[in-house]
Scaffold this active site. Structure first.
Site, PDB file in Angstrom:
ATOM      1  N   ARG A  77      23.966  25.662  36.703  1.00  0.00           N
ATOM      2  CA  ARG A  77      23.000  24.731  37.287  1.00  0.00           C
ATOM      3  C   ARG A  77      22.000  25.449  38.196  1.00  0.00           C
ATOM      4  O   ARG A  77      20.856  25.053  38.312  1.00  0.00           O
ATOM      5  CB  ARG A  77      23.729  23.645  38.078  1.00  0.00           C
ATOM      6  CG  ARG A  77      23.871  22.376  37.275  1.00  0.00           C
ATOM      7  CD  ARG A  77      24.895  21.474  37.890  1.00  0.00           C
ATOM      8  NE  ARG A  77      26.158  22.205  38.066  1.00  0.00           N
ATOM      9  CZ  ARG A  77      27.277  21.640  38.469  1.00  0.00           C
ATOM     10  NH1 ARG A  77      27.320  20.370  38.756  1.00  0.00           N
ATOM     11  NH2 ARG A  77      28.387  22.352  38.584  1.00  0.00           N
ATOM     12  N   HIS A 215      45.315  33.994  30.843  1.00  0.00           N
ATOM     13  CA  HIS A 215      45.016  35.404  31.121  1.00  0.00           C
ATOM     14  C   HIS A 215      46.274  36.257  31.286  1.00  0.00           C
ATOM     15  O   HIS A 215      46.196  37.472  31.235  1.00  0.00           O
ATOM     16  CB  HIS A 215      44.075  35.538  32.325  1.00  0.00           C
ATOM     17  CG  HIS A 215      44.731  35.389  33.660  1.00  0.00           C
ATOM     18  ND1 HIS A 215      45.024  34.181  34.218  1.00  0.00           N
ATOM     19  CD2 HIS A 215      45.159  36.309  34.538  1.00  0.00           C
ATOM     20  CE1 HIS A 215      45.593  34.368  35.388  1.00  0.00           C
ATOM     21  NE2 HIS A 215      45.693  35.646  35.618  1.00  0.00           N
ATOM     22  N   LYS A 219      47.558  40.749  29.970  1.00  0.00           N
ATOM     23  CA  LYS A 219      48.115  41.835  30.785  1.00  0.00           C
ATOM     24  C   LYS A 219      48.877  42.804  29.881  1.00  0.00           C
ATOM     25  O   LYS A 219      49.647  42.385  29.024  1.00  0.00           O
ATOM     26  CB  LYS A 219      49.032  41.269  31.872  1.00  0.00           C
ATOM     27  CG  LYS A 219      48.270  40.446  32.915  1.00  0.00           C
ATOM     28  CD  LYS A 219      49.189  39.959  34.012  1.00  0.00           C
ATOM     29  CE  LYS A 219      48.535  38.888  34.877  1.00  0.00           C
ATOM     30  NZ  LYS A 219      47.649  39.395  35.906  1.00  0.00           N
ATOM     31  N   GLU A 253      53.373  35.226  44.703  1.00  0.00           N
ATOM     32  CA  GLU A 253      52.106  35.697  45.264  1.00  0.00           C
ATOM     33  C   GLU A 253      52.230  35.721  46.777  1.00  0.00           C
ATOM     34  O   GLU A 253      52.861  34.834  47.361  1.00  0.00           O
ATOM     35  CB  GLU A 253      50.968  34.759  44.863  1.00  0.00           C
ATOM     36  CG  GLU A 253      50.734  34.719  43.373  1.00  0.00           C
ATOM     37  CD  GLU A 253      49.585  33.796  43.018  1.00  0.00           C
ATOM     38  OE1 GLU A 253      48.448  34.262  42.997  1.00  0.00           O
ATOM     39  OE2 GLU A 253      49.837  32.600  42.778  1.00  0.00           O
ATOM     40  N   HIS A 277      51.374  30.187  32.418  1.00  0.00           N
ATOM     41  CA  HIS A 277      51.770  31.595  32.591  1.00  0.00           C
ATOM     42  C   HIS A 277      53.282  31.830  32.456  1.00  0.00           C
ATOM     43  O   HIS A 277      53.724  32.706  31.730  1.00  0.00           O
ATOM     44  CB  HIS A 277      51.324  32.120  33.955  1.00  0.00           C
ATOM     45  CG  HIS A 277      49.868  31.900  34.242  1.00  0.00           C
ATOM     46  ND1 HIS A 277      48.904  31.945  33.261  1.00  0.00           N
ATOM     47  CD2 HIS A 277      49.198  31.634  35.388  1.00  0.00           C
ATOM     48  CE1 HIS A 277      47.719  31.721  33.800  1.00  0.00           C
ATOM     49  NE2 HIS A 277      47.870  31.526  35.092  1.00  0.00           N
TER      50      HIS A 277
END
Ligand code: BG6
Length: 529
Positions: A77, A215, A219, A253, A277
């Site tokens: 945009r 994703h 890996k 994490e 995942h």
């Protein structure tokens, strides 16, 4: 230009399996540049584009894996002209590159092939202008009508963009050209919405034009799971319920939700990480050997695993699923705020930042072997790993020695960081008495093959341009992922959490998760190093 990035999954795997020695040279000899193609990125000014997509395009170009008939078309945009967008792209590539030094020649290669279109995704005029621009791009860059559309936008635009593209004929494949669409996660927010999104996309696209990305599958270590299992003779014979006691998959994490509180609070750890995942990791560990590395052969075996996971009853959810939310604490030696004190998070939020599940894969290979999954934010350290825990040997021989308790052998697949594989077992501590110590045999990617820092998106983008969907999710796989977590979502929605916050930032999660394993006579693997 360096030559370090990975080629298509199928090519590499077949080459690895046929190689008998000298694996160190495996990466590039088989990889050819892909293209011609125009890569149209919707959401070109967004976070994912600058942090992951542009650095991965840089890495592909640096490794000579993009043909010179490639173009990048940014659509967003934001009101910018081509020159301003090019300058931004160059700046983003420099800032977010995964390699230490950035080669100006590579940036120039990409910048020369970059275009920009400003427009609203709901407006048909944007797509009319895109159509004109793509004709120019084809003429100037020789992209031959091949177009990869990358939907790096908020999920509510996925079907809107697909419809708009189709309405103006931009998804139609003519004269041998291809048109493909990469859809980012989250693919729906539950089973019903994922089904609906699949239906919406298939109104205008064939299944083989839709690339649902995860994703984690980009890996290196994750791709190596299949090679490790099926390309070696010594693991597969013991890869079953007769020898394996349990499997633990951890994606921890240390960061909190950063600036993503707005999105995250509507999602939570379960939806953000597990149907995609963690279940992808599980399927790679649990799948049967495919008959080839053809996409359909691989995806069908993975789908069978998902089908074999027993859906939880509401009662089972109470004992086999645990949720948590972090309180303030110390993370990496620094004070960390509680989740409820994070930016854009309601002060009374009931969203989980930690989720653990015990799943059963009810087939001949895995019956009675629990798969324990856990994931959380603000945990003691950032680590993703799969721990295959083997059954204990009989204690008879050691009955009269000080060895009270023989440890389980563990095969550890370290996904990140310090990518590698390690085998943990017991050995006699030298001395006159029989005492056992735990020791490890380690393989580290970095030591064996040198370190290549990638974003994980390189292989995925490369494969999509090549038309190889092996590492992408099929419609039914996404739906099965949601079906597995669906009962948990429903029970958690019906019963608001009463103990939140229930773990300290910088810890390994709530006590209830330890209790879940304790009831089975097991413990989570202590992750120290
Ligand atoms: C994303 C999640 O899909 O994966 C994030 O939305 C999470 O919340 C991220 O942080 C983890 O990816 P990685 O590659 O850093 O392990």
């Amino acid at each position: 230009m360096s030559t370090t990035n990975p080629p298509s999954t199928r090519d590499v795997m077949e080459q690895i399996l046929s190689a008998t020695s000298d694996l160190t040279g495996l990466v590039n000899p088989f990889a050819a540049p892909v293209g011609p193609a125009a890569i149209v990125i919707f959401g070109a000014a967004g976070d994912l584009t600058k942090r992951k997509l542009l650095p991965s395009l840089y890495n592909l170009a640096a490794a000579n894996l993009l043909s010179d008939k490639i173009a990048i078309v940014g659509v967003a945009r934001a009101d910018m002209d081509r020159e301003t967008y090019r300058a931004k792209l160059e700046e983003d590539m420099r800032q977010y590159a995964t390699s230490g030094t950035v080669d100006p020649k590579v940036i120039e290669f990409l910048s020369k092939r970059t275009y920009y279109l400003s427009g609203n995704f709901e407006n048909a005029d944007t797509f009319a202008r895109l159509s004109t621009l793509l004709a120019t791009v084809e003429r100037e860059q020789g992209t031959r009508g091949n177009v990869l559309y990358y939907l790096s936008t908020a999920p509510n635009y996925f079907s809107i963009i697909a419809d708009q593209l189709a309405a103006i004929g931009l998804t139609r494949e003519t004269d041998g050209a291809w048109r493909r669409l990469i859809v980012e996660k989250p693919f729906g927010t539950d089973l019903e919405s994922a089904r609906m999104l699949n239906q919406q996309l298939r109104r205008t696209l064939r299944e083989d034009q839709i690339y649902r990305i995860d994703h984690y599958l980009g890996k290196e270590t994750v791709q190596n799971i299949m090679v490790f299992r099926f390309g070696n003779g010594m693991f597969e014979p013991i890869w079953n319920r007769q020898y394996i006691d349990n499997v633990q998959i951890t994606v921890a994490e240390s960061l909190g939700v950063e600036s993503r509180g707005g999105y995250y609070d509507g999602s939570g750890a379960l939806r953000d990480m597990i149907p995609n995942h963690l279940l992808q990791l599980l399927t790679l560990v649990a799948m049967e050997p495919p008959t080839s590395f053809e996409a359909e052969a691989v995806r069908e075996e993975k789908a069978k695993v998902l089908r074999a996971i027993t859906p939880m009853t509401p009662e089972k959810v109470l004992s086999n699923a645990v949720r948590g939310q972090y309180d303030e604490g110390m993370c990496g030696g620094k004070p960390a705020p509680a989740y409820r004190a994070e930016e854009k998070v309601p002060r009374n939020s009931g969203t989980e930042t930690y989720a653990a599940l015990k799943l059963a894969v009810d087939n001949w290979r895995w019956a009675d072997v629990p798969f324990y999954l856990r994931t959380g934010k603000r945990m003691a350290k950032r680590v993703s790993e799969i721990a295959i825990q083997f059954r204990r040997p009989p204690q008879l021989l050691f009955r009269n020695t000080p060895v009270e308790h023989l440890s389980r052998n563990v095969l550890l697949i370290r996904v990140q960081p310090d990518e590698g594989i390690s085998l943990r077992f017991g050995a006699k501590i030298p001395g006159p008495t029989v005492r056992m110590g735990n020791v490890a045999m380690e393989f580290k990617y970095k030591d064996a093959f040198g370190s290549t820092v990638t974003t994980g998106y390189e292989t995925l983008i490369y494969d999509c341009i090549k038309g190889d969907p092996t590492l992408y999710q099929r419609a039914d796989m996404v739906e099965m992922g949601w079906a597995i977590v669906n009962p948990v979502q429903e029970v958690w929605r019906a019963l608001p959490p009463r103990t939140f916050p229930n773990y300290d930032a910088g810890s390994w999660g709530p006590d209830e998760a330890d209790e879940m394993l304790k009831r089975d006579g097991r413990t989570w693997r202590r992750i120290e190093d």
